[in-house]
Scaffold this motif. Structure first.
Motif, short mmCIF file in Angstrom:
data_model
loop_
_atom_site.label_atom_id
_atom_site.label_comp_id
_atom_site.label_asym_id
_atom_site.label_seq_id
_atom_site.Cartn_x
_atom_site.Cartn_y
_atom_site.Cartn_z
N LEU A 101 128.85 -41.54 47.17
CA LEU A 101 129.35 -40.21 46.68
C LEU A 101 130.04 -40.20 45.25
CD1 LEU A 101 131.22 -38.80 49.96
CD2 LEU A 101 129.34 -37.59 48.43
N GLU A 102 130.56 -41.60 45.07
CA GLU A 102 131.29 -41.54 43.66
C GLU A 102 130.24 -41.40 42.68
OE1 GLU A 102 134.09 -44.70 41.33
OE2 GLU A 102 133.27 -45.20 43.31
N ASN A 103 129.06 -42.09 42.88
CA ASN A 103 127.84 -42.24 41.91
C ASN A 103 127.36 -40.69 41.68
OD1 ASN A 103 128.16 -44.85 41.28
ND2 ASN A 103 126.51 -45.49 42.43
N ARG A 104 127.14 -39.86 42.94
CA ARG A 104 126.58 -38.61 42.98
C ARG A 104 127.67 -37.65 41.95
NH1 ARG A 104 126.01 -37.04 48.08
NH2 ARG A 104 126.31 -38.87 49.24
N ALA A 105 128.89 -37.91 42.15
CA ALA A 105 129.92 -37.12 41.17
C ALA A 105 129.93 -37.49 39.70
CB ALA A 105 131.08 -37.37 41.94
N ARG A 106 129.24 -38.65 39.60
CA ARG A 106 129.70 -39.28 38.05
C ARG A 106 128.90 -38.10 36.92
NH1 ARG A 106 130.65 -44.17 37.06
NH2 ARG A 106 129.69 -44.86 39.05
N PHE A 107 127.97 -37.42 37.30
CA PHE A 107 127.36 -36.43 36.29
C PHE A 107 128.53 -35.36 36.24
CE2 PHE A 107 124.26 -32.79 35.35
CZ PHE A 107 124.04 -32.97 34.20
N LEU A 108 128.73 -34.79 37.29
CA LEU A 108 129.78 -33.78 37.28
C LEU A 108 131.11 -34.55 36.37
CD1 LEU A 108 131.17 -31.11 37.74
CD2 LEU A 108 131.79 -32.09 39.99
N LYS A 109 131.46 -35.39 36.68
CA LYS A 109 132.84 -36.01 36.29
C LYS A 109 132.77 -36.04 34.52
CE LYS A 109 136.19 -39.68 36.66
NZ LYS A 109 136.60 -40.94 37.14
N GLU A 110 131.40 -36.53 33.91
CA GLU A 110 131.23 -36.65 32.73
C GLU A 110 131.13 -35.29 32.11
OE1 GLU A 110 127.77 -38.95 32.61
OE2 GLU A 110 128.69 -40.71 32.98
N ILE A 111 130.46 -34.33 32.73
CA ILE A 111 130.53 -32.91 32.13
C ILE A 111 131.89 -32.31 32.02
CG2 ILE A 111 129.95 -30.55 32.93
CD1 ILE A 111 127.27 -31.57 33.84
N LYS B 233 136.52 -30.25 29.22
CA LYS B 233 137.93 -30.16 29.09
C LYS B 233 138.58 -30.46 27.70
CE LYS B 233 141.84 -30.27 31.79
NZ LYS B 233 142.18 -29.39 32.69
N SER B 234 137.67 -31.24 27.25
CA SER B 234 138.00 -31.70 25.65
C SER B 234 137.95 -30.62 24.79
CB SER B 234 137.28 -32.99 25.28
OG SER B 234 135.88 -32.47 25.00
N LYS B 235 137.25 -29.74 25.14
CA LYS B 235 136.90 -28.29 24.18
C LYS B 235 137.76 -27.25 24.48
CE LYS B 235 133.72 -30.76 21.98
NZ LYS B 235 133.80 -31.50 20.80
N MET B 236 138.83 -27.54 25.69
CA MET B 236 139.48 -26.30 26.18
C MET B 236 140.92 -26.44 25.62
SD MET B 236 137.84 -26.00 29.76
CE MET B 236 139.20 -24.82 30.51
N PRO B 237 141.73 -25.51 25.35
CA PRO B 237 143.13 -25.41 25.14
C PRO B 237 143.76 -26.07 26.44
CG PRO B 237 142.32 -23.16 24.33
CD PRO B 237 141.25 -23.89 25.16
N HIS B 238 144.89 -26.67 26.34
CA HIS B 238 145.48 -27.16 27.71
C HIS B 238 145.85 -26.38 28.52
CE1 HIS B 238 149.15 -26.22 25.38
NE2 HIS B 238 149.94 -26.33 26.54
N ASP B 239 146.09 -25.28 28.04
CA ASP B 239 146.69 -24.29 29.22
C ASP B 239 145.73 -23.21 29.69
OD1 ASP B 239 146.27 -22.80 26.89
OD2 ASP B 239 148.25 -21.66 27.06
N MET B 240 144.52 -23.61 29.28
CA MET B 240 143.07 -22.57 30.07
C MET B 240 142.70 -23.42 31.24
SD MET B 240 139.45 -21.93 28.20
CE MET B 240 139.84 -20.59 26.93
N PRO B 241 142.76 -22.48 32.28
CA PRO B 241 142.21 -23.34 33.68
C PRO B 241 140.76 -23.47 33.54
CG PRO B 241 143.36 -21.12 33.96
CD PRO B 241 143.10 -21.21 32.37
N LEU B 242 140.44 -24.65 34.29
CA LEU B 242 138.91 -25.19 34.54
C LEU B 242 138.57 -24.82 35.77
CD1 LEU B 242 136.40 -26.39 33.64
CD2 LEU B 242 137.28 -28.48 33.82
N ASP C 124 142.13 -34.36 39.27
CA ASP C 124 143.33 -34.28 38.16
C ASP C 124 142.84 -33.39 37.07
OD1 ASP C 124 141.44 -36.07 37.58
OD2 ASP C 124 142.51 -37.46 36.39
N MET C 125 141.32 -33.20 36.94
CA MET C 125 141.08 -32.40 35.64
C MET C 125 140.54 -30.93 35.71
SD MET C 125 138.48 -35.32 33.87
CE MET C 125 137.48 -35.77 35.31
N ILE C 126 140.55 -30.50 37.01
CA ILE C 126 140.27 -29.27 37.27
C ILE C 126 141.36 -28.59 38.04
CG2 ILE C 126 137.68 -29.47 37.48
CD1 ILE C 126 137.95 -29.52 40.61
N ASP C 127 141.30 -27.15 38.08
CA ASP C 127 142.40 -26.20 38.45
C ASP C 127 142.15 -25.31 39.55
OD1 ASP C 127 144.23 -27.07 36.18
OD2 ASP C 127 142.86 -26.18 35.13
#
Length: 340
Positions: free
Chosen positions: A190-200, A205-214, A242-245
């Motif tokens: 499961l961790e490996n199958r989640a890797r592509f999503l995690k990288e996306i 996240k790096s391109k969004m303002p810190h207060d914009m929900p993902l 920890d990276m999505i809302d």
């Protein structure tokens, strides 16, 4: 007791109610993926009708990622102007709007050579071609296209970003053991199958303002023997929690046949389970058409409720539901003579 018309805040986004318009493809763009008048009229009318959050239809991060040649695109700077017109029309009429960033993967009908985690065709229908397996360079390229699309979404004035990881499209194809047979770091566990999503997610996240929900839309159940169940999807989400809302909970689409019994609210239990396991806000729904069921949902199953077909039938359904609930809503002054 929470009411459907109570406001909701996540990060810097405040919604006036808990009503969400589900992303629904309109297939009304041109071959270049540009916003048309139909999109302006369609979405702005739901804002006039009182929807709290509108989630834009699947908008492709690259030309070969479209479901059809009439899908919206965000793979070019040229798309920003039309999308900005769209967000402005929605904001002027009182709603917030998220964009759904998408790649159709093996279900693309625009790609000469569709891409996928493994060489498994969606169906034998002539509409679908056999995909090629993505190598690491192609994986990195698609992830980069998602992050560039997020940057354009911010420029276009969207209030939130949703990553489309449901319904058998590319990210969902990496999730599911039915479509991912890889032996490298993107397959197997499961961790490996989640890797592509995690990288996306990291790139977006790096391109969004810190207060914009993902947000992320998932198929909580593949509805097919040997596929993911809601516990598997929740575990995948825990790798990025920890990276999505917000998690937008749907289901199915990974295989041409769905083995599911649909009924009003059939996705609500899965939304509740994902909320419990991940601790994230959830949007639940599934053929909901009535105010009492939606009110029950936000009090027992999820934080927000999505409506799809019902808002196609009745763009002003929220105003009607407020009357049923005995809640006084401000109507557009142009329509006050028709107030219930």
């Amino acid at each position: 007791m929470i009411t459907l018309f109570e406001d909701f805040k996540v990060k810097g986004l405040r919604l006036k109610n808990r009503i969400v318009m589900a992303p629904m493809c309109q297939y009304s763009s041109d071959e270049n993926g540009f916003v048309k008048d139909w999109h302006i009229f369609h979405y702005a009318s739901r804002a006039v009708g009182g929807v709290g959050l509108i989630i834009l239809e699947a908008t492709s991060v690259e030309p070969d990622g479209r479901i059809s040649f009439n899908d919206l695109g965000i793979w070019s700077e040229q798309h920003v102007e039309g999308l900005k017109r769209l967000t402005s029309a929605i904001h002027e009429n009182g709603s917030k709007v998220a964009i759904q960033l998408a790649h159709a993967g093996r279900k693309s009908r625009t790609a000469v050579l569709p891409i996928a985690p493994s060489v498994i065709r969606f169906s034998n229908s002539e509409k679908y071609r056999q995909p090629v397996q993505m190598d690491k360079n192609r994986i990195d390229e698609v992830a980069d296209n998602f992050s560039k699309a997020a940057e354009r979404a911010v420029l276009a004035g969207f209030d939130a970003v949703e990553i489309h990881a449901a319904h058998g499209y590319l990210i969902n194809e990496f999730f599911s053991p039915l479509t991912n047979k890889r032996k490298d770091e993107y397959g197997g566990s499961l961790e490996n199958r989640a890797r592509f999503l995690k990288e996306i997610v990291q790139g977006v996240k790096s391109k969004m303002p810190h207060d914009m929900p993902l947000m992320i839309r998932v198929s909580a159940d593949d509805y097919y023997e040997g596929g993911n169940k809601v516990g598997d999807v929740a575990e995948i989400l825990n790798h990025i929690s920890d990276m999505i809302d917000v998690v937008d909970v749907s289901g199915g689409g990974i295989m041409p046949e769905n083995h599911v019994n649909t009924f009003p609210g059939y996705q609500l239990d899965n939304a509740a389970k994902i909320k419990e396991i991940t601790g994230l806000y959830t949007i639940g729904g599934g053929l909901i058409t009535t105010y009492p069921l939606a009110e029950y949902a936000v009090n027992t199953k999820c934080d927000l409720v999505y409506f799809g077909r019902q808002l196609l039938r009745e763009p002003y359904w929220p105003l009607k539901a407020a009357k049923e609930a005995g809640i006084e809503l401000e109507w557009p002054f142009q329509y006050e003579r028709a107030k219930f």
